[in-house]
Design a protein around this motif. Structure first.
Motif, mmCIF file in Angstrom:
data_model
loop_
_atom_site.group_PDB
_atom_site.id
_atom_site.type_symbol
_atom_site.label_atom_id
_atom_site.label_comp_id
_atom_site.label_asym_id
_atom_site.label_seq_id
_atom_site.Cartn_x
_atom_site.Cartn_y
_atom_site.Cartn_z
ATOM 1 N N THR A 187 0.830 -1.211 0.000
ATOM 2 C CA THR A 187 0.000 0.000 0.000
ATOM 3 C C THR A 187 0.863 1.260 0.000
ATOM 4 O O THR A 187 0.487 2.262 -0.604
ATOM 5 N N SER A 212 -0.491 0.903 -4.253
ATOM 6 C CA SER A 212 -1.617 0.013 -4.559
ATOM 7 C C SER A 212 -2.658 0.117 -3.453
ATOM 8 O O SER A 212 -2.335 0.431 -2.312
ATOM 9 N N ASN A 213 -3.917 -0.193 -3.808
ATOM 10 C CA ASN A 213 -4.940 -0.164 -2.777
ATOM 11 C C ASN A 213 -4.896 -1.448 -1.948
ATOM 12 O O ASN A 213 -4.312 -2.455 -2.359
ATOM 13 N N LYS A 214 -5.498 -1.405 -0.774
ATOM 14 C CA LYS A 214 -5.420 -2.516 0.172
ATOM 15 C C LYS A 214 -6.015 -3.799 -0.403
ATOM 16 O O LYS A 214 -5.460 -4.885 -0.202
ATOM 17 N N ALA A 215 -7.127 -3.696 -1.111
ATOM 18 C CA ALA A 215 -7.767 -4.892 -1.673
ATOM 19 C C ALA A 215 -6.839 -5.605 -2.657
ATOM 20 O O ALA A 215 -6.728 -6.832 -2.648
ATOM 21 N N ARG A 216 -6.168 -4.836 -3.495
ATOM 22 C CA ARG A 216 -5.241 -5.442 -4.455
ATOM 23 C C ARG A 216 -4.047 -6.064 -3.731
ATOM 24 O O ARG A 216 -3.576 -7.136 -4.092
ATOM 25 N N CYS A 217 -3.562 -5.395 -2.696
ATOM 26 C CA CYS A 217 -2.427 -5.920 -1.937
ATOM 27 C C CYS A 217 -2.797 -7.214 -1.215
ATOM 28 O O CYS A 217 -2.016 -8.162 -1.193
ATOM 29 N N LYS A 238 -8.802 -5.271 -8.629
ATOM 30 C CA LYS A 238 -9.275 -5.155 -7.233
ATOM 31 C C LYS A 238 -9.203 -3.726 -6.757
ATOM 32 O O LYS A 238 -8.466 -2.931 -7.164
#
Length: 87
Positions: free
Chosen positions: A36, A40-45, A87
Motif C-alpha cells: 500500500t 496500490s490499494n489494500k484490496a489489491r495488496c 481489485k
C-alpha cells in the motif's frame, strides 16, 4: 432465558467469532503495508498476498520471515499482481 443469560450468550458468541476471524501474521502485515505504501490499494495488496501465499504454501512462506525469497519470487509476484489488477 433471562437478560443475563442473553448477554452472556451474545458475549461468548462475539468472542468466538473474533477468535475465528482471519488475523494477518507479521509477514502478511508487512507485505500489505509495503504494497500500500507503494501506491496500490489494500484490496489489491491483500489479493496479491493471498495469491503468493497460495503459490508457495505455509512452509515456503515461513522462509520469507528468514529473508529467503525463492528465485522465482519476482515472477510470481508480477503474475499475482496482474491477476489482482481489477481489485
Amino acid at each position: 432465558m433471562n437478560r443475563w443469560h442473553t448477554l452472556i450468550l451474545l458475549t461468548v458468541s462475539a468472542l468466538l467469532v473474533a477468535a475465528c476471524a482471519r488475523k494477518p501474521n507479521a509477514l502478511e502485515s508487512s507485505f500489505i503495508g509495503s504494497c500500500t505504501a507503494s501506491g496500490s490499494n489494500k484490496a489489491r495488496c491483500e489479493c496479491t498476498y493471498d495469491a503468493v501465499h497460495k503459490h508457495y504454501g505455509d512452509r515456503r512462506m515461513e522462509e520469507f520471515n528468514n529473508g529467503h525469497a525463492p528465485d522465482d519470487f519476482p515472477n510470481v509476484l508480477a503474475t499475482s499482481m496482474a491477476q489482482c489488477a481489477g481489485k
